[in-house]
Design a protein around this motif. Structure first.
Motif, PDB file in Angstrom:
ATOM      1  N   VAL A 117      -0.432  11.161  -0.263  1.00 19.50           N
ATOM      2  CA  VAL A 117      -0.020  10.337   0.871  1.00 19.50           C
ATOM      3  C   VAL A 117      -0.837   9.042   0.963  1.00 19.50           C
ATOM      4  N   LEU A 118      -2.104   9.112   0.628  1.00 20.67           N
ATOM      5  CA  LEU A 118      -2.976   7.951   0.764  1.00 20.67           C
ATOM      6  C   LEU A 118      -3.155   7.166  -0.533  1.00 20.67           C
ATOM      7  N   ALA A 119      -2.438   7.541  -1.572  1.00 17.63           N
ATOM      8  CA  ALA A 119      -2.566   6.856  -2.861  1.00 17.63           C
ATOM      9  C   ALA A 119      -2.197   5.381  -2.731  1.00 17.63           C
ATOM     10  N   GLU A 120      -2.903   4.547  -3.467  1.00 20.51           N
ATOM     11  CA  GLU A 120      -2.583   3.126  -3.483  1.00 20.51           C
ATOM     12  C   GLU A 120      -1.144   2.963  -3.966  1.00 20.51           C
ATOM     13  N   GLY A 121      -0.414   2.124  -3.281  1.00 22.82           N
ATOM     14  CA  GLY A 121       0.987   1.911  -3.636  1.00 22.82           C
ATOM     15  C   GLY A 121       1.956   2.882  -2.984  1.00 22.82           C
ATOM     16  N   SER A 122       1.436   3.833  -2.184  1.00 23.13           N
ATOM     17  CA  SER A 122       2.330   4.798  -1.525  1.00 23.13           C
ATOM     18  C   SER A 122       3.152   4.144  -0.432  1.00 23.13           C
ATOM     19  N   GLY A 123       2.657   3.037   0.122  1.00 24.46           N
ATOM     20  CA  GLY A 123       3.345   2.350   1.209  1.00 24.46           C
ATOM     21  C   GLY A 123       3.038   2.908   2.585  1.00 24.46           C
ATOM     22  N   VAL A 124       2.209   3.935   2.655  1.00 25.70           N
ATOM     23  CA  VAL A 124       1.936   4.578   3.943  1.00 25.70           C
ATOM     24  C   VAL A 124       1.184   3.646   4.881  1.00 25.70           C
ATOM     25  N   ALA A 125       0.138   2.994   4.405  1.00 22.61           N
ATOM     26  CA  ALA A 125      -0.632   2.095   5.278  1.00 22.61           C
ATOM     27  C   ALA A 125       0.245   0.975   5.825  1.00 22.61           C
ATOM     28  N   GLU A 126       1.077   0.407   4.976  1.00 25.02           N
ATOM     29  CA  GLU A 126       1.972  -0.669   5.412  1.00 25.02           C
ATOM     30  C   GLU A 126       2.988  -0.154   6.432  1.00 25.02           C
ATOM     31  N   ASP A 127       3.493   1.044   6.195  1.00 25.43           N
ATOM     32  CA  ASP A 127       4.456   1.617   7.131  1.00 25.43           C
ATOM     33  C   ASP A 127       3.787   1.927   8.469  1.00 25.43           C
ATOM     34  N   GLU A 128       2.596   2.494   8.439  1.00 18.05           N
ATOM     35  CA  GLU A 128       1.896   2.802   9.685  1.00 18.05           C
ATOM     36  C   GLU A 128       1.638   1.540  10.498  1.00 18.05           C
ATOM     37  N   ALA A 129       1.363   0.431   9.831  1.00 20.73           N
ATOM     38  CA  ALA A 129       1.107  -0.823  10.534  1.00 20.73           C
ATOM     39  C   ALA A 129       2.337  -1.305  11.303  1.00 20.73           C
ATOM     40  N   ARG A 130       3.516  -0.837  10.942  1.00 20.54           N
ATOM     41  CA  ARG A 130       4.744  -1.230  11.631  1.00 20.54           C
ATOM     42  C   ARG A 130       4.904  -0.548  12.987  1.00 20.54           C
ATOM     43  N   PHE A 131       4.251   0.621  13.178  1.00 19.65           N
ATOM     44  CA  PHE A 131       4.475   1.326  14.440  1.00 19.65           C
ATOM     45  C   PHE A 131       3.213   1.889  15.084  1.00 19.65           C
ATOM     46  N   LEU A 132       2.077   1.852  14.382  1.00 22.03           N
ATOM     47  CA  LEU A 132       0.828   2.382  14.919  1.00 22.03           C
ATOM     48  C   LEU A 132      -0.213   1.279  15.085  1.00 22.03           C
ATOM     49  N   ASP A 133      -1.102   1.479  16.033  1.00 19.58           N
ATOM     50  CA  ASP A 133      -2.333   0.699  16.112  1.00 19.58           C
ATOM     51  C   ASP A 133      -3.342   1.507  15.304  1.00 19.58           C
ATOM     52  N   ARG A 134      -3.430   1.232  14.009  1.00 14.73           N
ATOM     53  CA  ARG A 134      -4.246   2.036  13.097  1.00 14.73           C
ATOM     54  C   ARG A 134      -5.724   2.007  13.448  1.00 14.73           C
ATOM     55  N   SER A 135      -6.178   0.970  14.153  1.00 11.89           N
ATOM     56  CA  SER A 135      -7.594   0.888  14.513  1.00 11.89           C
ATOM     57  C   SER A 135      -7.969   1.969  15.528  1.00 11.89           C
ATOM     58  N   ARG A 136      -6.966   2.580  16.162  1.00  8.51           N
ATOM     59  CA  ARG A 136      -7.232   3.587  17.193  1.00  8.51           C
ATOM     60  C   ARG A 136      -6.919   5.008  16.735  1.00  8.51           C
TER      61      ARG A 136
END
Length: 111
Positions: free
Chosen positions: A79-98
């Motif tokens: 899930v956290l592999a580089e290129g998985s797109g998860v971080a970019e997707d989370e940035a669309r709907f989550l405040d990842r800093s929290r």
């Protein structure tokens, strides 16, 4: 079983309905397309801010269970592999800093 709990905050500007819709219909399918489903993967959404009755700096409690630590680690690697797109997707709907998450000790039943 290994249990992980995450407290997640919606990105500013999303309504509760938009947040739930994105998480359930975009993010969950992305995650399940990258890695096998955990033994348990639930999302527990808090009511609208005005209806909560208490202050909370998160909008959803995500609960996951894995057979063991090895299974959890392998799942996270996918899930956290580089290129998985998860971080970019989370940035669309989550405040990842929290985002906060823990592996917890779970007990069930009563004595």
């Amino acid at each position: 079983m290994i249990t992980t709990i995450a407290l997640l905050k919606a990105r500013e500007g999303l309504s509760r309905d938009e947040f739930v819709d994105y998480y359930e219909n975009r993010h969950v399918p992305l995650i399940l397309g990258l890695a096998p489903s955990p033994a348990l993967y639930t999302r527990n959404y808090l009511p609208e801010i005005g209806a909560r009755g208490f202050p909370a700096d998160f909008d959803v409690i995500t609960h996951m269970k894995f057979a063991d630590e090895g299974t959890r680690g392998a799942w996270l690697a996918l899930v956290l592999a580089e290129g998985s797109g998860v971080a970019e997707d989370e940035a669309r709907f989550l405040d990842r800093s929290r985002t906060r998450s823990w592996t917890v000790e779970e007990h069930s039943g009563s004595r």
